[in-house]
Design a protein around this motif. Structure first.
Motif, PDB file in Angstrom:
ATOM      1  N   PHE A   1       0.816  -1.219   0.000  1.00 29.15           N
ATOM      2  CA  PHE A   1       0.000   0.000   0.000  1.00 29.15           C
ATOM      3  C   PHE A   1       0.845   1.262   0.000  1.00 29.15           C
ATOM      4  CE2 PHE A   1      -2.099   3.385   2.448  1.00 29.15           C
ATOM      5  CZ  PHE A   1      -3.221   3.605   1.653  1.00 29.15           C
ATOM      6  N   MET A   2       1.901   1.286   0.810  1.00 28.09           N
ATOM      7  CA  MET A   2       2.697   2.502   0.959  1.00 28.09           C
ATOM      8  C   MET A   2       3.443   2.853  -0.322  1.00 28.09           C
ATOM      9  SD  MET A   2       3.290   4.968   2.952  1.00 28.09           S
ATOM     10  CE  MET A   2       2.589   4.280   4.444  1.00 28.09           C
ATOM     11  N   GLY A   3       3.977   1.846  -1.025  1.00 24.43           N
ATOM     12  CA  GLY A   3       4.722   2.124  -2.253  1.00 24.43           C
ATOM     13  C   GLY A   3       3.883   2.819  -3.305  1.00 24.43           C
ATOM     14  N   PRO A   4       2.746   2.240  -3.704  1.00 21.03           N
ATOM     15  CA  PRO A   4       1.891   2.938  -4.670  1.00 21.03           C
ATOM     16  C   PRO A   4       1.387   4.288  -4.171  1.00 21.03           C
ATOM     17  CG  PRO A   4       1.285   0.631  -4.531  1.00 21.03           C
ATOM     18  CD  PRO A   4       2.272   0.874  -3.430  1.00 21.03           C
ATOM     19  N   LEU A   5       1.147   4.396  -2.865  1.00 24.45           N
ATOM     20  CA  LEU A   5       0.676   5.671  -2.321  1.00 24.45           C
ATOM     21  C   LEU A   5       1.720   6.764  -2.503  1.00 24.45           C
ATOM     22  CD1 LEU A   5      -1.613   7.075  -0.718  1.00 24.45           C
ATOM     23  CD2 LEU A   5      -0.380   6.454   1.372  1.00 24.45           C
ATOM     24  N   LEU A   6       2.999   6.424  -2.399  1.00 22.74           N
ATOM     25  CA  LEU A   6       4.065   7.400  -2.527  1.00 22.74           C
ATOM     26  C   LEU A   6       4.380   7.749  -3.975  1.00 22.74           C
ATOM     27  CD1 LEU A   6       6.618   6.182   0.189  1.00 22.74           C
ATOM     28  CD2 LEU A   6       5.199   8.233   0.265  1.00 22.74           C
ATOM     29  N   TYR A   7       4.405   6.740  -4.842  1.00 22.03           N
ATOM     30  CA  TYR A   7       4.990   6.930  -6.170  1.00 22.03           C
ATOM     31  C   TYR A   7       3.973   7.029  -7.298  1.00 22.03           C
ATOM     32  CZ  TYR A   7       9.069   5.341  -3.565  1.00 22.03           C
ATOM     33  OH  TYR A   7      10.062   5.208  -2.629  1.00 22.03           O
ATOM     34  N   VAL A   8       2.741   6.582  -7.088  1.00 21.87           N
ATOM     35  CA  VAL A   8       1.749   6.589  -8.164  1.00 21.87           C
ATOM     36  C   VAL A   8       0.722   7.675  -7.884  1.00 21.87           C
ATOM     37  CG1 VAL A   8       0.041   5.240  -9.423  1.00 21.87           C
ATOM     38  CG2 VAL A   8       2.088   4.114  -8.528  1.00 21.87           C
ATOM     39  N   ASN A   9       0.586   8.603  -8.819  1.00 23.32           N
ATOM     40  CA  ASN A   9      -0.329   9.730  -8.635  1.00 23.32           C
ATOM     41  C   ASN A   9      -1.577   9.634  -9.499  1.00 23.32           C
ATOM     42  OD1 ASN A   9       1.619  10.842  -6.896  1.00 23.32           O
ATOM     43  ND2 ASN A   9       2.650  11.878  -8.605  1.00 23.32           N
ATOM     44  N   SER A  10      -1.512   8.936 -10.605  1.00 20.05           N
ATOM     45  CA  SER A  10      -2.634   8.874 -11.532  1.00 20.05           C
ATOM     46  C   SER A  10      -3.584   7.755 -11.142  1.00 20.05           C
ATOM     47  CB  SER A  10      -2.109   8.648 -12.956  1.00 20.05           C
ATOM     48  OG  SER A  10      -3.184   8.442 -13.847  1.00 20.05           O
ATOM     49  N   PRO A  11      -4.892   8.044 -10.998  1.00 19.34           N
ATOM     50  CA  PRO A  11      -5.847   6.983 -10.646  1.00 19.34           C
ATOM     51  C   PRO A  11      -5.871   5.831 -11.653  1.00 19.34           C
ATOM     52  CG  PRO A  11      -6.828   9.144 -10.329  1.00 19.34           C
ATOM     53  CD  PRO A  11      -5.515   9.372 -11.014  1.00 19.34           C
ATOM     54  N   ALA A  12      -5.554   6.117 -12.910  1.00 19.50           N
ATOM     55  CA  ALA A  12      -5.550   5.051 -13.920  1.00 19.50           C
ATOM     56  C   ALA A  12      -4.453   4.026 -13.661  1.00 19.50           C
ATOM     57  CB  ALA A  12      -5.375   5.656 -15.311  1.00 19.50           C
ATOM     58  N   ARG A  13      -3.439   4.414 -12.886  1.00 22.56           N
ATOM     59  CA  ARG A  13      -2.328   3.514 -12.581  1.00 22.56           C
ATOM     60  C   ARG A  13      -2.447   2.885 -11.191  1.00 22.56           C
ATOM     61  NH1 ARG A  13       2.212   4.293 -15.928  1.00 22.56           N
ATOM     62  NH2 ARG A  13       1.976   6.003 -17.419  1.00 22.56           N
ATOM     63  N   TYR A  14      -3.475   3.212 -10.455  1.00 22.04           N
ATOM     64  CA  TYR A  14      -3.598   2.693  -9.090  1.00 22.04           C
ATOM     65  C   TYR A  14      -3.719   1.168  -9.087  1.00 22.04           C
ATOM     66  CZ  TYR A  14      -4.394   7.294  -6.965  1.00 22.04           C
ATOM     67  OH  TYR A  14      -4.262   8.574  -6.496  1.00 22.04           O
ATOM     68  N   PRO A  15      -3.019   0.505  -8.175  1.00 21.47           N
ATOM     69  CA  PRO A  15      -3.282  -0.930  -7.954  1.00 21.47           C
ATOM     70  C   PRO A  15      -4.509  -1.111  -7.071  1.00 21.47           C
ATOM     71  CG  PRO A  15      -1.507  -0.199  -6.534  1.00 21.47           C
ATOM     72  CD  PRO A  15      -1.876   0.977  -7.390  1.00 21.47           C
ATOM     73  N   ALA A  16      -4.855  -2.355  -6.811  1.00 24.64           N
ATOM     74  CA  ALA A  16      -6.096  -2.639  -6.082  1.00 24.64           C
ATOM     75  C   ALA A  16      -6.065  -2.120  -4.657  1.00 24.64           C
ATOM     76  CB  ALA A  16      -6.357  -4.147  -6.091  1.00 24.64           C
ATOM     77  N   THR A  17      -4.884  -2.105  -4.033  1.00 21.95           N
ATOM     78  CA  THR A  17      -4.828  -1.661  -2.639  1.00 21.95           C
ATOM     79  C   THR A  17      -5.275  -0.209  -2.483  1.00 21.95           C
ATOM     80  OG1 THR A  17      -2.467  -1.183  -3.021  1.00 21.95           O
ATOM     81  CG2 THR A  17      -3.020  -3.269  -1.943  1.00 21.95           C
ATOM     82  N   LEU A  18      -4.924   0.645  -3.443  1.00 20.24           N
ATOM     83  CA  LEU A  18      -5.361   2.044  -3.368  1.00 20.24           C
ATOM     84  C   LEU A  18      -6.845   2.181  -3.672  1.00 20.24           C
ATOM     85  CD1 LEU A  18      -2.399   4.080  -4.909  1.00 20.24           C
ATOM     86  CD2 LEU A  18      -2.887   3.534  -2.531  1.00 20.24           C
ATOM     87  N   PHE A  19      -7.372   1.321  -4.527  1.00 15.54           N
ATOM     88  CA  PHE A  19      -8.804   1.379  -4.806  1.00 15.54           C
ATOM     89  C   PHE A  19      -9.622   0.965  -3.586  1.00 15.54           C
ATOM     90  CE2 PHE A  19      -7.775   1.521  -9.371  1.00 15.54           C
ATOM     91  CZ  PHE A  19      -8.699   2.472  -9.768  1.00 15.54           C
ATOM     92  N   VAL A  20      -9.086   0.020  -2.807  1.00 18.64           N
ATOM     93  CA  VAL A  20      -9.770  -0.349  -1.564  1.00 18.64           C
ATOM     94  C   VAL A  20      -9.818   0.844  -0.629  1.00 18.64           C
ATOM     95  CG1 VAL A  20      -9.655  -1.831   0.468  1.00 18.64           C
ATOM     96  CG2 VAL A  20      -9.171  -2.779  -1.788  1.00 18.64           C
ATOM     97  N   ARG A  21      -8.716   1.556  -0.534  1.00 21.54           N
ATOM     98  CA  ARG A  21      -8.679   2.737   0.332  1.00 21.54           C
ATOM     99  C   ARG A  21      -9.600   3.834  -0.193  1.00 21.54           C
ATOM    100  NH1 ARG A  21      -9.647   6.066   2.975  1.00 21.54           N
ATOM    101  NH2 ARG A  21      -8.426   7.347   4.419  1.00 21.54           N
TER     102      ARG A  21
END
Length: 207
Positions: free
Chosen positions: A140-160
């Protein structure tokens, strides 16, 4: 799709790099070998949180922010000391006579690794791969820090994103996204469960 891509690429890099490092530490004899092995074990005791700021600054200078590179690239440098230790222990249990026999047959170092040792290490590699795949899928923390575009979000950010403290939780959406997010891990586990159990139970019974 995003989750599976990041997890799969990270798993491949982690297993290949850990296998090469484990092979060098287990089979090759060179100066500072003991020191390098100690450094590998020390990386297991280093909390990842203390590396977040310098890593972010470095990846920002490389222009990798809002890409998947920060979530994948590090695994191609054997950063998972646990996997190196695991594969090295399995490799130490394989008689070195097989290496000598392969050398007599004309195999070089890499051919010995790929043709002789990898088939015997396959259960251990599958076990390490499953762990890495699940860890990457649940990151969760890695994508939260480095990925800004919703189109690139993995599932963990979509759960949040499905949880909103202001308007209330849409539990139906949270449960649906949570179920979808664990499907890749379940599929990979059931496909490789036999090799996983062989790797976990190898060496448990002797005699």
């Amino acid at each position: 799709k995003n989750t599976f891509f990041v997890a799969a690429m990270g798993t491949v890099g982690s297993i290949v790099s850990s296998l090469l490092v484990a092979y060098g530490l287990s089979r090759l004899r060179f100066r500072l070998r003991g020191l390098l092995f100690a450094l590998v074990l020390l990386t297991m005791m280093l909390p990842g949180q203390i590396l977040m700021i310098p890593q972010y600054l470095w990846y920002n200078q490389l222009g990798w922010i809002n890409t998947y590179s920060p979530l994948i690239a590090e695994f191609y440098f054997a950063t998972q000391g646990f996997f190196v230790y695991l594969l090295m222990n399995f490799m130490n249990g394989i008689p070195k006579d097989l290496d000598e026999a392969a050398k007599i047959d004309g195999c070089n170092i890499m051919q010995t690794l790929v043709l002789v040792l990898v088939p015997m290490l396959w259960p251990a590699m599958v076990s390490a791969g499953l762990f890495q795949f699940m860890w990457s899928s649940n990151d969760f923390m890695g994508p939260l820090l480095y990925v800004n575009s919703p189109a690139r979000y993995p599932a963990t950010l979509f759960v949040r994103m499905s949880m909103d403290a202001d308007t209330g939780f849409a539990w139906n959406r949270v449960m649906a996204v949570s179920l979808i997010s664990i499907i890749p891990s379940l599929v990979v586990f059931f496909l490789a469960q036999r090799q996983f159990m062989d790797g976990v139970t190898a060496g448990a019974v002797k005699g």
